[in-house]
Design an enzyme around this catalytic site. Structure first.
Site, PDB file in Angstrom:
ATOM      1  N   TYR A  21       8.928   4.657 -48.703  1.00 16.43           N
ATOM      2  CA  TYR A  21       9.918   4.938 -47.649  1.00 16.43           C
ATOM      3  C   TYR A  21       9.618   4.101 -46.407  1.00 16.43           C
ATOM      4  CZ  TYR A  21      12.885   7.827 -44.582  1.00 16.43           C
ATOM      5  OH  TYR A  21      13.839   8.277 -43.698  1.00 16.43           O
TER       6      TYR A  21
HETATM    7  N1  LIG Z   1      16.315  13.782 -41.565  1.00 11.25           N
HETATM    8  C1  LIG Z   1      15.528  12.988 -40.883  1.00 11.25           C
HETATM    9  O1  LIG Z   1      14.665  13.461 -40.111  1.00 11.25           O
HETATM   10  C2  LIG Z   1      15.664  11.500 -40.980  1.00 11.25           C
HETATM   11  C3  LIG Z   1      14.915  10.739 -40.080  1.00 11.25           C
HETATM   12  C4  LIG Z   1      15.032   9.353 -40.133  1.00 11.25           C
HETATM   13  C5  LIG Z   1      15.866   8.765 -41.035  1.00 11.25           C
HETATM   14  N2  LIG Z   1      16.596   9.532 -41.896  1.00 11.25           N
HETATM   15  C6  LIG Z   1      17.488   8.830 -42.791  1.00 11.25           C
HETATM   16  O2  LIG Z   1      18.783   9.305 -42.603  1.00 11.25           O
HETATM   17  C7  LIG Z   1      19.547   9.083 -43.777  1.00 11.25           C
HETATM   18  C8  LIG Z   1      20.244  10.368 -44.171  1.00 11.25           C
HETATM   19  O3  LIG Z   1      19.258  11.322 -44.464  1.00 11.25           O
HETATM   20  P1  LIG Z   1      19.472  12.891 -44.243  1.00 11.25           P
HETATM   21  O4  LIG Z   1      18.339  13.365 -43.443  1.00 11.25           O
HETATM   22  O5  LIG Z   1      20.857  13.159 -43.813  1.00 11.25           O
HETATM   23  O6  LIG Z   1      19.214  13.364 -45.741  1.00 11.25           O
HETATM   24  P2  LIG Z   1      20.018  14.292 -46.772  1.00 11.25           P
HETATM   25  O7  LIG Z   1      20.543  15.486 -46.073  1.00 11.25           O
HETATM   26  O8  LIG Z   1      19.081  14.423 -47.894  1.00 11.25           O
HETATM   27  O9  LIG Z   1      21.281  13.387 -47.187  1.00 11.25           O
HETATM   28  C9  LIG Z   1      21.096  12.189 -47.897  1.00 11.25           C
HETATM   29  C10 LIG Z   1      22.440  11.597 -48.268  1.00 11.25           C
HETATM   30  O10 LIG Z   1      22.179  10.357 -48.948  1.00 11.25           O
HETATM   31  C11 LIG Z   1      22.764  10.415 -50.232  1.00 11.25           C
HETATM   32  N3  LIG Z   1      21.911   9.788 -51.251  1.00 11.25           N
HETATM   33  C12 LIG Z   1      20.604  10.047 -51.515  1.00 11.25           C
HETATM   34  N4  LIG Z   1      20.210   9.343 -52.585  1.00 11.25           N
HETATM   35  C13 LIG Z   1      21.291   8.647 -53.013  1.00 11.25           C
HETATM   36  C14 LIG Z   1      21.535   7.755 -54.088  1.00 11.25           C
HETATM   37  N5  LIG Z   1      20.588   7.448 -54.985  1.00 11.25           N
HETATM   38  N6  LIG Z   1      22.770   7.239 -54.219  1.00 11.25           N
HETATM   39  C15 LIG Z   1      23.759   7.545 -53.341  1.00 11.25           C
HETATM   40  N7  LIG Z   1      23.613   8.394 -52.318  1.00 11.25           N
HETATM   41  C16 LIG Z   1      22.379   8.936 -52.159  1.00 11.25           C
HETATM   42  C17 LIG Z   1      22.895  11.890 -50.580  1.00 11.25           C
HETATM   43  O11 LIG Z   1      23.916  12.011 -51.559  1.00 11.25           O
HETATM   44  P3  LIG Z   1      24.269  13.419 -52.295  1.00 11.25           P
HETATM   45  O12 LIG Z   1      24.648  14.351 -51.186  1.00 11.25           O
HETATM   46  O13 LIG Z   1      25.395  13.073 -53.178  1.00 11.25           O
HETATM   47  O14 LIG Z   1      23.021  13.831 -53.000  1.00 11.25           O
HETATM   48  C18 LIG Z   1      23.200  12.490 -49.225  1.00 11.25           C
HETATM   49  O15 LIG Z   1      24.584  12.461 -48.969  1.00 11.25           O
HETATM   50  C19 LIG Z   1      18.565   8.554 -44.816  1.00 11.25           C
HETATM   51  O16 LIG Z   1      18.629   7.149 -44.869  1.00 11.25           O
HETATM   52  C20 LIG Z   1      17.225   8.999 -44.260  1.00 11.25           C
HETATM   53  O17 LIG Z   1      16.180   8.203 -44.720  1.00 11.25           O
HETATM   54  C21 LIG Z   1      16.506  10.878 -41.875  1.00 11.25           C
END
Ligand SMILES: NC(=O)c1ccc[n+]([C@@H]2O[C@H](COP(=O)([O-])OP(=O)(O)OC[C@H]3O[C@@H](n4cnc5c(N)ncnc54)[C@H](OP(=O)(O)O)[C@@H]3O)[C@@H](O)[C@H]2O)c1
Length: 252
Positions: free
Chosen positions: A157
């Site tokens: 990651y």
């Molecule tokens: N939460 C945090 O603290 C945080 C901090 C920094 C960065 N981020 C980044 O923010 C972004 C969104 O994360 P989140 O926190 O909102 O996570 P989340 O709630 O787990 O949502 C992830 C989203 O990405 C989609 N996804 C995951 N794997 C995929 C794949 N193989 N193909 C297509 N779609 C995929 C999921 O699709 P499905 O719904 O269909 O499964 C979901 O809609 C990510 O890039 C993550 O690394 C998050």
């Protein structure tokens, strides 16, 4: 002087739009006036929550279910979107796998790098080509604090998100003069499914919270305003940067 955050008449592709941060980004862009093409691994063709939220703002929503670990599927999406008039591309879909580096399964490394970095280049290359041909466009990547820091137990990651930092700058260097800005947003610790494991661990959860100057975990809607800014004419002279939205974490 006029400052515009208005996205009326634009079309935005938002990956990972089904839940979490991507949901908030898609809804915010719709509220500002954009029609949305929402992509995620499992999004329903019709009737998803994000479709209803976008349509409640009077905007159109189209769903595309694509697994970003599947290169052929991403190429098919890229091929379709190359011919569409896309104004805004939000590369947000992402996944995370936690295990110490010495034991980190190589399949996890490959999958995380494919989903969080390589597939995003494949998609951006195609959508960006259309933007360059039209002489305008906004590309936004969801980066991470691990675009700047190393994290713990998440080597794939951290490598992928650091790669996003390089990609933002590489694309911005080539595309900004041609009307396409390229930026990233680095969310801090946001309460989504992605961070559930951390919040379930009382020690990690407390350590993280104690270090956040804002004194709380972030919420997906904390990312909404910065997304609209980077998608709108208000940010036309902003390119090649990663904007932390982290409650002050990186400044500490
Ligand atoms: N939460 C945090 O603290 C945080 C901090 C920094 C960065 N981020 C980044 O923010 C972004 C969104 O994360 P989140 O926190 O909102 O996570 P989340 O709630 O787990 O949502 C992830 C989203 O990405 C989609 N996804 C995951 N794997 C995929 C794949 N193989 N193909 C297509 N779609 C995929 C999921 O699709 P499905 O719904 O269909 O499964 C979901 O809609 C990510 O890039 C993550 O690394 C998050």
């Amino acid at each position: 002087m006029s400052v515009s955050f208005d996205l009326t008449g634009t079309t935005a592709v938002v990956t990972g739009a089904k839940r979490g941060i991507g949901y908030a980004m898609a809804e915010a862009l719709a509220e500002a006036g954009a029609d949305i093409i929402g992509v995620s691994a499992t999004i329903e063709a019709e009737g998803s929550a994000i479709a209803a939220a976008v349509e409640a703002h009077g905007r159109r929503f189209e769903a595309r279910a694509v697994d970003f670990a599947d290169r052929e599927a991403v190429l098919a999406l890229a091929g379709e979107l190359r011919d569409r008039e896309i104004d805004i591309l939000v590369n947000n879909a992402g996944t995370i796998e936690r295990a110490p580096a010495a034991e980190h399964p190589l399949e996890w490394w490959d999958r995380v790098v494919e989903v969080n970095l390589s597939s995003q280049f494949v998609l951006t290359q195609a959508v960006g080509a259309g933007m360059l041909a039209r002489g305008r466009g906004k590309v936004i990547f969801t980066a991470s604090l691990l675009s700047f820091q190393g994290g713990i137990n998440v080597p794939g990651y951290a490598a992928a998100k650091s790669g996003i930092s390089g990609l933002v700058k590489a694309l911005a260097n080539e595309w900004t003069a041609r009307g396409v800005t390229v930026n990233g947003i680095a969310p801090g610790y946001i309460a989504t499914d992605n961070t559930q494991n951390l919040r379930d661990d009382p020690d990690r959860s407390k350590a993280i919270l104690d270090r956040i100057p804002a004194g709380r975990w972030g919420r997906p809607d904390d990312i909404a305003g910065p997304t609209v800014f980077l998608a709108s004419p208000a940010s036309d002279y902003v390119s090649g940067v990663i904007l932390p939205v982290d409650g002050g974490w990186l400044g500490r």
